[in-house]
Design an enzyme around this catalytic site. Structure first.
Site, PDB file in Angstrom:
ATOM      1  N   ASP A  20       0.838  -1.218   0.000  1.00 23.28           N
ATOM      2  CA  ASP A  20       0.000   0.000   0.000  1.00 23.28           C
ATOM      3  C   ASP A  20       0.871   1.266   0.000  1.00 23.28           C
ATOM      4  O   ASP A  20       2.102   1.191  -0.067  1.00 23.28           O
ATOM      5  CB  ASP A  20      -0.898  -0.072   1.250  1.00 23.28           C
ATOM      6  CG  ASP A  20      -2.159   0.769   1.121  1.00 23.28           C
ATOM      7  OD1 ASP A  20      -2.407   1.337   0.049  1.00 23.28           O
ATOM      8  OD2 ASP A  20      -2.906   0.857   2.127  1.00 23.28           O
ATOM      9  N   HIS A  21       0.217   2.427   0.133  1.00 20.95           N
ATOM     10  CA  HIS A  21       0.873   3.744   0.120  1.00 20.95           C
ATOM     11  C   HIS A  21       2.333   3.742   0.575  1.00 20.95           C
ATOM     12  O   HIS A  21       2.633   3.330   1.691  1.00 20.95           O
ATOM     13  CB  HIS A  21       0.146   4.708   1.068  1.00 20.95           C
ATOM     14  CG  HIS A  21      -1.234   5.033   0.655  1.00 20.95           C
ATOM     15  ND1 HIS A  21      -1.536   6.104  -0.149  1.00 20.95           N
ATOM     16  CD2 HIS A  21      -2.403   4.419   0.935  1.00 20.95           C
ATOM     17  CE1 HIS A  21      -2.835   6.151  -0.339  1.00 20.95           C
ATOM     18  NE2 HIS A  21      -3.387   5.134   0.299  1.00 20.95           N
TER      19      HIS A  21
ATOM     20  N   ASP B 234       3.236   6.359  -3.497  1.00 18.76           N
ATOM     21  CA  ASP B 234       2.348   7.510  -3.295  1.00 18.76           C
ATOM     22  C   ASP B 234       3.183   8.765  -3.040  1.00 18.76           C
ATOM     23  O   ASP B 234       3.501   9.091  -1.905  1.00 18.76           O
ATOM     24  CB  ASP B 234       1.383   7.236  -2.137  1.00 18.76           C
ATOM     25  CG  ASP B 234       0.509   8.439  -1.839  1.00 18.76           C
ATOM     26  OD1 ASP B 234       0.613   9.452  -2.571  1.00 18.76           O
ATOM     27  OD2 ASP B 234      -0.264   8.382  -0.871  1.00 18.76           O
TER      28      ASP B 234
ATOM     29  N   GLU C 299      -0.226   7.334  -7.130  1.00 18.03           N
ATOM     30  CA  GLU C 299      -1.316   8.217  -6.720  1.00 18.03           C
ATOM     31  C   GLU C 299      -1.040   9.640  -7.178  1.00 18.03           C
ATOM     32  O   GLU C 299       0.075  10.143  -7.064  1.00 18.03           O
ATOM     33  CB  GLU C 299      -1.484   8.184  -5.194  1.00 18.03           C
ATOM     34  CG  GLU C 299      -2.547   9.173  -4.685  1.00 18.03           C
ATOM     35  CD  GLU C 299      -3.165   8.787  -3.339  1.00 18.03           C
ATOM     36  OE1 GLU C 299      -3.244   7.589  -3.034  1.00 18.03           O
ATOM     37  OE2 GLU C 299      -3.563   9.695  -2.602  1.00 18.03           O
TER      38      GLU C 299
ATOM     39  N   GLU D 191      -4.689   7.789   7.713  1.00 17.43           N
ATOM     40  CA  GLU D 191      -4.510   6.357   7.647  1.00 17.43           C
ATOM     41  C   GLU D 191      -3.064   6.018   7.918  1.00 17.43           C
ATOM     42  O   GLU D 191      -2.173   6.647   7.368  1.00 17.43           O
ATOM     43  CB  GLU D 191      -4.903   5.802   6.269  1.00 17.43           C
ATOM     44  CG  GLU D 191      -4.845   4.274   6.224  1.00 17.43           C
ATOM     45  CD  GLU D 191      -5.167   3.694   4.852  1.00 17.43           C
ATOM     46  OE1 GLU D 191      -6.187   3.013   4.764  1.00 17.43           O
ATOM     47  OE2 GLU D 191      -4.423   3.933   3.900  1.00 17.43           O
TER      48      GLU D 191
ATOM     49  N   HIS E 106      -9.777   8.604   3.623  1.00 18.06           N
ATOM     50  CA  HIS E 106      -9.570   7.378   4.401  1.00 18.06           C
ATOM     51  C   HIS E 106     -10.402   7.433   5.676  1.00 18.06           C
ATOM     52  O   HIS E 106     -10.541   8.477   6.283  1.00 18.06           O
ATOM     53  CB  HIS E 106      -8.093   7.224   4.791  1.00 18.06           C
ATOM     54  CG  HIS E 106      -7.204   6.805   3.647  1.00 18.06           C
ATOM     55  ND1 HIS E 106      -6.013   7.412   3.396  1.00 18.06           N
ATOM     56  CD2 HIS E 106      -7.350   5.845   2.717  1.00 18.06           C
ATOM     57  CE1 HIS E 106      -5.441   6.830   2.348  1.00 18.06           C
ATOM     58  NE2 HIS E 106      -6.234   5.886   1.910  1.00 18.06           N
ATOM     59  N   GLY E 107     -10.915   6.298   6.081  1.00 18.96           N
ATOM     60  CA  GLY E 107     -11.680   6.238   7.310  1.00 18.96           C
ATOM     61  C   GLY E 107     -13.174   6.310   7.037  1.00 18.96           C
ATOM     62  O   GLY E 107     -13.601   6.463   5.897  1.00 18.96           O
TER      63      GLY E 107
ATOM     64  N   HIS F 299      -9.334   4.561  -3.540  1.00 18.17           N
ATOM     65  CA  HIS F 299      -8.883   4.591  -2.138  1.00 18.17           C
ATOM     66  C   HIS F 299      -9.954   5.240  -1.273  1.00 18.17           C
ATOM     67  O   HIS F 299     -10.787   5.992  -1.770  1.00 18.17           O
ATOM     68  CB  HIS F 299      -7.582   5.397  -2.000  1.00 18.17           C
ATOM     69  CG  HIS F 299      -6.377   4.618  -2.385  1.00 18.17           C
ATOM     70  ND1 HIS F 299      -5.484   4.124  -1.476  1.00 18.17           N
ATOM     71  CD2 HIS F 299      -5.937   4.219  -3.603  1.00 18.17           C
ATOM     72  CE1 HIS F 299      -4.527   3.464  -2.116  1.00 18.17           C
ATOM     73  NE2 HIS F 299      -4.780   3.507  -3.400  1.00 18.17           N
ATOM     74  N   GLY F 300      -9.861   5.001   0.020  1.00 16.90           N
ATOM     75  CA  GLY F 300     -10.807   5.637   0.929  1.00 16.90           C
ATOM     76  C   GLY F 300     -12.238   5.214   0.625  1.00 16.90           C
ATOM     77  O   GLY F 300     -13.158   6.011   0.664  1.00 16.90           O
ATOM     78  N   GLY F 301     -12.422   3.940   0.305  1.00 16.89           N
ATOM     79  CA  GLY F 301     -13.740   3.466  -0.124  1.00 16.89           C
ATOM     80  C   GLY F 301     -14.671   3.091   1.015  1.00 16.89           C
ATOM     81  O   GLY F 301     -15.872   2.950   0.811  1.00 16.89           O
ATOM     82  N   SER F 302     -14.117   2.947   2.226  1.00 16.16           N
ATOM     83  CA  SER F 302     -14.973   2.539   3.345  1.00 16.16           C
ATOM     84  C   SER F 302     -16.086   3.560   3.549  1.00 16.16           C
ATOM     85  O   SER F 302     -15.840   4.767   3.499  1.00 16.16           O
ATOM     86  CB  SER F 302     -14.152   2.423   4.631  1.00 16.16           C
ATOM     87  OG  SER F 302     -13.295   1.309   4.577  1.00 16.16           O
TER      88      SER F 302
ATOM     89  N   ASN G 279     -10.104  -0.192  -2.124  1.00 16.12           N
ATOM     90  CA  ASN G 279      -9.585  -0.458  -0.779  1.00 16.12           C
ATOM     91  C   ASN G 279     -10.697  -0.366   0.260  1.00 16.12           C
ATOM     92  O   ASN G 279     -11.497   0.569   0.224  1.00 16.12           O
ATOM     93  CB  ASN G 279      -8.499   0.564  -0.438  1.00 16.12           C
ATOM     94  CG  ASN G 279      -7.297   0.460  -1.371  1.00 16.12           C
ATOM     95  OD1 ASN G 279      -7.369  -0.168  -2.426  1.00 16.12           O
ATOM     96  ND2 ASN G 279      -6.201   1.068  -0.985  1.00 16.12           N
TER      97      ASN G 279
ATOM     98  N   THR H 185     -10.811   0.194   6.486  1.00 20.22           N
ATOM     99  CA  THR H 185     -11.447   0.594   7.744  1.00 20.22           C
ATOM    100  C   THR H 185     -12.609  -0.340   8.125  1.00 20.22           C
ATOM    101  O   THR H 185     -12.753  -0.731   9.279  1.00 20.22           O
ATOM    102  CB  THR H 185     -11.937   2.049   7.634  1.00 20.22           C
ATOM    103  OG1 THR H 185     -10.870   2.857   7.153  1.00 20.22           O
ATOM    104  CG2 THR H 185     -12.361   2.575   8.984  1.00 20.22           C
TER     105      THR H 185
HETATM  106 ZN   LIG Z   1      -5.302   4.580   0.433  1.00 21.77          ZN
END
Ligand SMILES: [Zn+2]
Length: 357
Positions: A108-109, A143, A173, A181, A225-226, A263-266, A285, A288
């Site tokens: 990841d990142h 990233d 990215e 995150e 993220h989150g 990214h940050g899909g939660s 992704n 979270t």
């Molecule tokens: Zn990410």
């Protein structure tokens, strides 16, 4: 025809990664990527993928890698993160075939200050390549989105020149994922940076495609993220369609030429996810939400069995009753694995990644 007609089970490398993503793009689905921090979470993710007949992506973050090796190890030179990432990849390589699913093993990142981690993984890839003719990992993310565009792209090109001959996929990215995150805090970032422009995406494509075809772009479309209260985050996955159209026009009409990453899909709505997938997102992704899922089973078990967990001997059934079958980690950790398995299945279903083998 299914995924296993195109690529084998186990860890994919080289063009097989692209073949998988091409198949996903053509059939309008995407593959979730789950951050794993232990063999327990890896196994749960693979179990879910096997149960619903889906390809899957496993990734380790820099912090997750260090955890995989053990929090007791020093990490001042990224040594624990390098060792842990290698251990995770070797574990996945060892067990994935038994689960019978194709797996993309990804890191990841990696921001600029963490490049020693990236260098360490790449060295392991090169050594593995010498022995086995393929890299240890499938794919790595760089990233450098905090840096000026030109610098970001130039560094990615340099690394990609080393990665492409090994058969490694590169995810880069451009634009910034908001939120926090793994210790990187982007909560105060300028709003315009949260939405990447089509011209920027094209510059990335143009530069990297001269090196090789196996790369993807994490473009920012308001991602954070989150998980936050609904309404706090404005996602615009329709922007991804504009990126595809712009690149397509530059390439003389090639349909959806970009491999995009979410990214940050939660916490995203099903509608947002659908739009993203339609616009060529092949990987999403969900860290979270799966973290919370892993806790749920363990939390509920401990709360329900509290009176069996306070002493090694003695519970409501008798003062001399042993509690080993309750405090054995294979029992309570397994409860977390079960709830994680179910959450991974939901993530796959949201992305249309069910019965694809
Ligand atoms: Zn990410």
């Amino acid at each position: 025809m299914g995924v296993l007609d195109i690529v084998p089970a186990g860890v994919l490398t080289g063009d097989n990664v692209r073949k998988l993503f091409d198949y996903a793009k053509q059939n309008n689905f995407a593959i979730p990527v789950c951050n794993c921090t232990s063999s327990s979470t890896v196994n749960a993710v693979l179990e879910a993928a096997r149960d619903i007949k889906s390809p899957i992506i496993i990734q380790v973050s820099q912090g997750g890698s260090a955890y995989f090796a053990g929090k007791g190890l020093a990490n001042d030179k990224q040594q624990a993160s390098i060792t842990g990432a290698i251990a995770a990849a070797l574990h996945v390589r060892t067990v994935a075939k038994e689960y019978g699913v194709p797996v993309v093993m990804h890191s990841d990142h990696c921001a600029h200050k963490l490049l020693p981690w990236f260098d360490g993984m790449l060295k392991a890839d090169e050594e593995y390549f010498k022995a086995h003719g393929e890299p240890l990992f499938s794919s790595h993310m760089l990233d450098l989105s905090e840096e000026p565009k030109e610098q970001n792209i130039a560094t990615c090109v340099e690394y990609f020149k080393r990665m492409a001959p090994l058969g490694l996929w590169l995810e880069m990215e451009i634009g910034i994922t908001g939120g926090e995150e793994d210790g990187v805090d982007n909560t105060g970032v300028d709003n315009s940076k949260l939405y990447t422009q089509p011209e920027d995406i094209w510059d990335v494509y143009d530069a990297l495609s001269k090196v090789g075809p196996n790369f993807s772009i994490a473009a920012a479309f308001g991602n954070v993220h989150g998980v936050y209260k609904p309404g706090n985050v404005r996602l615009h996955p329709e922007l991804l369609g504009k990126h595809q159209a712009y690149a397509s026009q530059k390439l003389g009409g090639k349909e959806k030429p970009l491999y995009l990453v979410f990214h940050g899909g939660s916490g995203s709505t099903k509608e947002e996810i659908r739009t993203a997938v339609t616009n060529g997102v092949v990987k999403m992704n969900v860290d979270t939400d799966t973290q919370f899922a892993y806790l749920q089973g363990i939390r509920d078990f401990v709360l329900k069995k509290k009176d069996y967990l306070m002493t090694q001997v003695g519970n409501p059934e008798g003062a001399d009753k042993p509690n080993k079958k309750f405090y054995d980690p294979r029992v309570w950790v397994r409860e977390g694995e079960k709830t994680l398995v179910e959450r991974v299945k939901v993530a796959c279903a949201d992305l249309g990644n069910v019965n694809r083998l």
